[in-house]
Design a protein around this motif. Sequence first.
Motif, PDB file in Angstrom:
ATOM      1  N   GLU A 137      46.764  34.796  49.291  1.00 55.89           N
ATOM      2  CA  GLU A 137      46.795  35.875  50.279  1.00 55.89           C
ATOM      3  C   GLU A 137      47.937  36.852  50.061  1.00 55.89           C
ATOM      4  O   GLU A 137      48.154  37.728  50.889  1.00 55.89           O
ATOM      5  N   GLY A 138      48.650  36.732  48.958  1.00 51.63           N
ATOM      6  CA  GLY A 138      49.780  37.624  48.708  1.00 51.63           C
ATOM      7  C   GLY A 138      49.465  38.677  47.669  1.00 51.63           C
ATOM      8  O   GLY A 138      48.420  39.319  47.702  1.00 51.63           O
ATOM      9  N   VAL A 139      50.396  38.844  46.733  1.00 54.69           N
ATOM     10  CA  VAL A 139      50.250  39.804  45.644  1.00 54.69           C
ATOM     11  C   VAL A 139      49.818  39.034  44.406  1.00 54.69           C
ATOM     12  O   VAL A 139      50.391  37.999  44.073  1.00 54.69           O
ATOM     13  N   LEU A 140      48.816  39.557  43.732  1.00 58.99           N
ATOM     14  CA  LEU A 140      48.259  38.897  42.554  1.00 58.99           C
ATOM     15  C   LEU A 140      48.341  39.826  41.358  1.00 58.99           C
ATOM     16  O   LEU A 140      47.943  40.985  41.438  1.00 58.99           O
ATOM     17  N   SER A 141      48.861  39.303  40.253  1.00 60.12           N
ATOM     18  CA  SER A 141      48.924  40.058  39.001  1.00 60.12           C
ATOM     19  C   SER A 141      47.899  39.475  38.043  1.00 60.12           C
ATOM     20  O   SER A 141      47.880  38.270  37.803  1.00 60.12           O
ATOM     21  N   LEU A 142      47.046  40.356  37.490  1.00 61.03           N
ATOM     22  CA  LEU A 142      46.039  39.911  36.527  1.00 61.03           C
ATOM     23  C   LEU A 142      46.500  40.235  35.114  1.00 61.03           C
ATOM     24  O   LEU A 142      47.139  41.264  34.881  1.00 61.03           O
ATOM     25  N   GLY A 143      46.118  39.393  34.171  1.00 58.98           N
ATOM     26  CA  GLY A 143      46.369  39.692  32.769  1.00 58.98           C
ATOM     27  C   GLY A 143      45.684  41.003  32.416  1.00 58.98           C
ATOM     28  O   GLY A 143      44.650  41.357  33.005  1.00 58.98           O
ATOM     29  N   GLY A 144      46.241  41.734  31.455  1.00 60.37           N
ATOM     30  CA  GLY A 144      45.754  43.065  31.115  1.00 60.37           C
ATOM     31  C   GLY A 144      44.275  43.150  30.796  1.00 60.37           C
ATOM     32  O   GLY A 144      43.611  44.134  31.116  1.00 60.37           O
ATOM     33  N   GLY A 145      43.709  42.106  30.173  1.00 61.79           N
ATOM     34  CA  GLY A 145      42.311  42.139  29.777  1.00 61.79           C
ATOM     35  C   GLY A 145      41.360  41.481  30.754  1.00 61.79           C
ATOM     36  O   GLY A 145      40.142  41.499  30.545  1.00 61.79           O
ATOM     37  N   ALA A 146      41.881  40.909  31.830  1.00 61.82           N
ATOM     38  CA  ALA A 146      41.029  40.187  32.785  1.00 61.82           C
ATOM     39  C   ALA A 146      39.935  41.069  33.367  1.00 61.82           C
ATOM     40  O   ALA A 146      38.823  40.612  33.607  1.00 61.82           O
ATOM     41  N   VAL A 147      40.237  42.347  33.555  1.00 64.70           N
ATOM     42  CA  VAL A 147      39.290  43.257  34.201  1.00 64.70           C
ATOM     43  C   VAL A 147      38.107  43.629  33.315  1.00 64.70           C
ATOM     44  O   VAL A 147      37.163  44.271  33.781  1.00 64.70           O
ATOM     45  N   LEU A 148      38.133  43.237  32.046  1.00 63.80           N
ATOM     46  CA  LEU A 148      37.034  43.575  31.149  1.00 63.80           C
ATOM     47  C   LEU A 148      35.782  42.758  31.453  1.00 63.80           C
ATOM     48  O   LEU A 148      34.680  43.154  31.110  1.00 63.80           O
ATOM     49  N   ASN A 149      35.946  41.636  32.127  1.00 63.48           N
ATOM     50  CA  ASN A 149      34.826  40.771  32.464  1.00 63.48           C
ATOM     51  C   ASN A 149      34.083  41.317  33.689  1.00 63.48           C
ATOM     52  O   ASN A 149      34.691  41.592  34.724  1.00 63.48           O
ATOM     53  N   GLU A 150      32.763  41.451  33.561  1.00 63.03           N
ATOM     54  CA  GLU A 150      31.968  42.021  34.650  1.00 63.03           C
ATOM     55  C   GLU A 150      32.004  41.175  35.920  1.00 63.03           C
ATOM     56  O   GLU A 150      31.988  41.702  37.029  1.00 63.03           O
ATOM     57  N   GLU A 151      32.040  39.855  35.751  1.00 58.57           N
ATOM     58  CA  GLU A 151      32.140  38.944  36.896  1.00 58.57           C
ATOM     59  C   GLU A 151      33.428  39.218  37.662  1.00 58.57           C
ATOM     60  O   GLU A 151      33.438  39.284  38.893  1.00 58.57           O
ATOM     61  N   THR A 152      34.509  39.366  36.916  1.00 58.47           N
ATOM     62  CA  THR A 152      35.807  39.637  37.523  1.00 58.47           C
ATOM     63  C   THR A 152      35.790  40.992  38.225  1.00 58.47           C
ATOM     64  O   THR A 152      36.289  41.126  39.345  1.00 58.47           O
ATOM     65  N   GLN A 153      35.181  41.983  37.598  1.00 59.07           N
ATOM     66  CA  GLN A 153      35.083  43.304  38.220  1.00 59.07           C
ATOM     67  C   GLN A 153      34.362  43.204  39.560  1.00 59.07           C
ATOM     68  O   GLN A 153      34.793  43.800  40.558  1.00 59.07           O
ATOM     69  N   ALA A 154      33.285  42.432  39.604  1.00 61.10           N
ATOM     70  CA  ALA A 154      32.528  42.260  40.843  1.00 61.10           C
ATOM     71  C   ALA A 154      33.379  41.558  41.906  1.00 61.10           C
ATOM     72  O   ALA A 154      33.349  41.930  43.083  1.00 61.10           O
ATOM     73  N   LEU A 155      34.164  40.562  41.488  1.00 58.27           N
ATOM     74  CA  LEU A 155      35.014  39.828  42.429  1.00 58.27           C
ATOM     75  C   LEU A 155      36.101  40.722  43.030  1.00 58.27           C
ATOM     76  O   LEU A 155      36.557  40.491  44.150  1.00 58.27           O
ATOM     77  N   LEU A 156      36.511  41.740  42.279  1.00 61.99           N
ATOM     78  CA  LEU A 156      37.578  42.633  42.754  1.00 61.99           C
ATOM     79  C   LEU A 156      37.097  43.631  43.804  1.00 61.99           C
ATOM     80  O   LEU A 156      37.908  44.219  44.518  1.00 61.99           O
ATOM     81  N   LYS A 199      53.335  44.634  35.724  1.00 58.57           N
ATOM     82  CA  LYS A 199      52.590  43.886  36.746  1.00 58.57           C
ATOM     83  C   LYS A 199      53.386  42.715  37.325  1.00 58.57           C
ATOM     84  O   LYS A 199      53.395  42.518  38.532  1.00 58.57           O
ATOM     85  N   THR A 200      54.049  41.959  36.485  1.00 53.73           N
ATOM     86  CA  THR A 200      54.795  40.796  36.967  1.00 53.73           C
ATOM     87  C   THR A 200      56.073  41.227  37.683  1.00 53.73           C
ATOM     88  O   THR A 200      56.347  40.781  38.802  1.00 53.73           O
ATOM     89  N   THR A 201      56.836  42.102  37.070  1.00 59.74           N
ATOM     90  CA  THR A 201      58.106  42.546  37.662  1.00 59.74           C
ATOM     91  C   THR A 201      57.873  43.259  38.991  1.00 59.74           C
ATOM     92  O   THR A 201      58.497  42.933  40.010  1.00 59.74           O
ATOM     93  N   VAL A 202      56.977  44.228  38.989  1.00 55.32           N
ATOM     94  CA  VAL A 202      56.682  44.987  40.203  1.00 55.32           C
ATOM     95  C   VAL A 202      55.996  44.080  41.224  1.00 55.32           C
ATOM     96  O   VAL A 202      56.283  44.161  42.426  1.00 55.32           O
ATOM     97  N   GLY A 203      55.128  43.206  40.755  1.00 63.85           N
ATOM     98  CA  GLY A 203      54.427  42.297  41.654  1.00 63.85           C
ATOM     99  C   GLY A 203      55.360  41.409  42.450  1.00 63.85           C
ATOM    100  O   GLY A 203      55.177  41.220  43.654  1.00 63.85           O
ATOM    101  N   ARG A 204      56.376  40.880  41.777  1.00 61.96           N
ATOM    102  CA  ARG A 204      57.351  40.030  42.488  1.00 61.96           C
ATOM    103  C   ARG A 204      58.099  40.822  43.561  1.00 61.96           C
ATOM    104  O   ARG A 204      58.298  40.342  44.677  1.00 61.96           O
ATOM    105  N   LEU A 205      58.517  42.035  43.215  1.00 62.87           N
ATOM    106  CA  LEU A 205      59.224  42.890  44.179  1.00 62.87           C
ATOM    107  C   LEU A 205      58.314  43.275  45.342  1.00 62.87           C
ATOM    108  O   LEU A 205      58.735  43.280  46.501  1.00 62.87           O
TER     109      LEU A 205
END
Length: 166
Positions: A72-91, A14-20
């Motif tokens: 407004e660019g590319v955002l990398s989330l921590g691997g477990g961030a998506v487990l939160n329902e609030e975060t899922q809704a925001l995505l 996520k970080t390496t590819v995200g920067r590129l």
Amino acid sequence: MTRAVLIGPPGSGKTTVGRLLAERLGVGFRDTDADVEAVAGKPVSDIFVEDGEERFRELEREAVRRALAEHEGVLSLGGGAVLNEETQALLAGHTVVYLQVGLADAVQRVGLASARPLLVLNPRSQLKRLMEERRPVYERLAVLTVETDKREPAELADEIVKGLPA
């Protein structure tokens, strides 16, 4: 709105590819783990040890919320961030890119002597468990899925650019 939000397990790139990817798109790159570290004033591994996973997840939720609203660019989330329902809704409505990685490649990239807090005891087994638990969430949230095994980060960034909505 954020151009692309990268999700996936530890070692997916996520970080390496995200920067590129950000470089190719001519936009900024932001990593929510780095945001959490900046707010807490210490590395993620120390937050887990000193404050606990629950506190880390609180900081992470806020970091994701803020980044999705501001960046407004590319955002990398921590691997477990998506487990939160609030975060899922925001995505919802964002271009979420799932970097899919097999266990062998993830282990090779992460390294078994890593400082990743959730991989402390029996890292290979823990990583396998995390990947299996999280895969359905990653797949459900993804607008675009990119297979990363045995591929170079530059090739992945190019594939994502081609797959992004105009």
